[in-house]
Design a protein around this motif. Structure first.
Motif, PDB file in Angstrom:
ATOM      1  N   ASP A   8      53.793  30.127 109.189  1.00 17.44           N
ATOM      2  CA  ASP A   8      54.332  30.364 110.522  1.00 17.44           C
ATOM      3  C   ASP A   8      55.775  29.911 110.712  1.00 17.44           C
ATOM      4  N   ASN A   9      56.232  28.997 109.916  1.00 19.33           N
ATOM      5  CA  ASN A   9      57.517  28.351 110.160  1.00 19.33           C
ATOM      6  C   ASN A   9      58.538  28.652 109.066  1.00 19.33           C
ATOM      7  N   SER A  33      68.219  41.147 104.789  1.00 20.16           N
ATOM      8  CA  SER A  33      67.728  41.860 105.979  1.00 20.16           C
ATOM      9  C   SER A  33      66.200  41.854 106.033  1.00 20.16           C
ATOM     10  N   GLY A  34      65.546  41.987 104.889  1.00 16.16           N
ATOM     11  CA  GLY A  34      64.086  41.905 104.857  1.00 16.16           C
ATOM     12  C   GLY A  34      63.607  40.525 105.260  1.00 16.16           C
ATOM     13  N   SER A  40      61.644  36.847 111.859  1.00 12.58           N
ATOM     14  CA  SER A  40      61.500  37.263 113.263  1.00 12.58           C
ATOM     15  C   SER A  40      60.069  37.651 113.620  1.00 12.58           C
ATOM     16  N   GLY A  41      59.153  37.526 112.668  1.00 10.23           N
ATOM     17  CA  GLY A  41      57.753  37.775 112.975  1.00 10.23           C
ATOM     18  C   GLY A  41      57.128  39.004 112.353  1.00 10.23           C
TER      19      GLY A  41
END
Length: 98
Positions: A8-9, A33-34, A40-41
């Motif tokens: 998550d982090n 970019s990936g 960003s989730g």
């Protein structure tokens, strides 16, 4: 951390390591970019998540793992399953203490 567990982090891990996105994601073969999308989730594929865990959480230098290491591991698991299981338990106990 369990293999293939959701992380998550990601951004926090990267910042704690003091790496920019290019350096952090480049070590596991992901473009900046990936990586930004994952931070960003966006859903991260299991292989990418596992590479991230191995390289940035477990701190394993993949350049030091070679085919012979993998062959020895496979042979140990196949021919000495009891020893393999004992060593795996011991490693898990050591990692819990960290």
């Amino acid at each position: 951390m369990k293999s293939f567990a959701k992380i998550d982090n990601i951004r926090e891990i990267r910042k704690k390591l003091g790496l920019n996105q290019i350096d952090f994601w480049g070590q596991i073969g992901v473009t900046q970019s990936g990586g930004s999308r994952y931070e960003s989730g966006r859903n991260m594929p299991k292989p990418v998540r596992e590479l991230l865990r191995l390289v940035h959480v477990e701190r394993i230098n993949l350049a030091n793992v070679n085919q012979n290491d993998m062959t020895v591991l496979a042979l140990l698991k196949e021919k000495h399953a009891d020893l393999y299981a004992d060593l795996k338990k011991e490693a898990k106990a050591i990692n819990k203490k960290k």
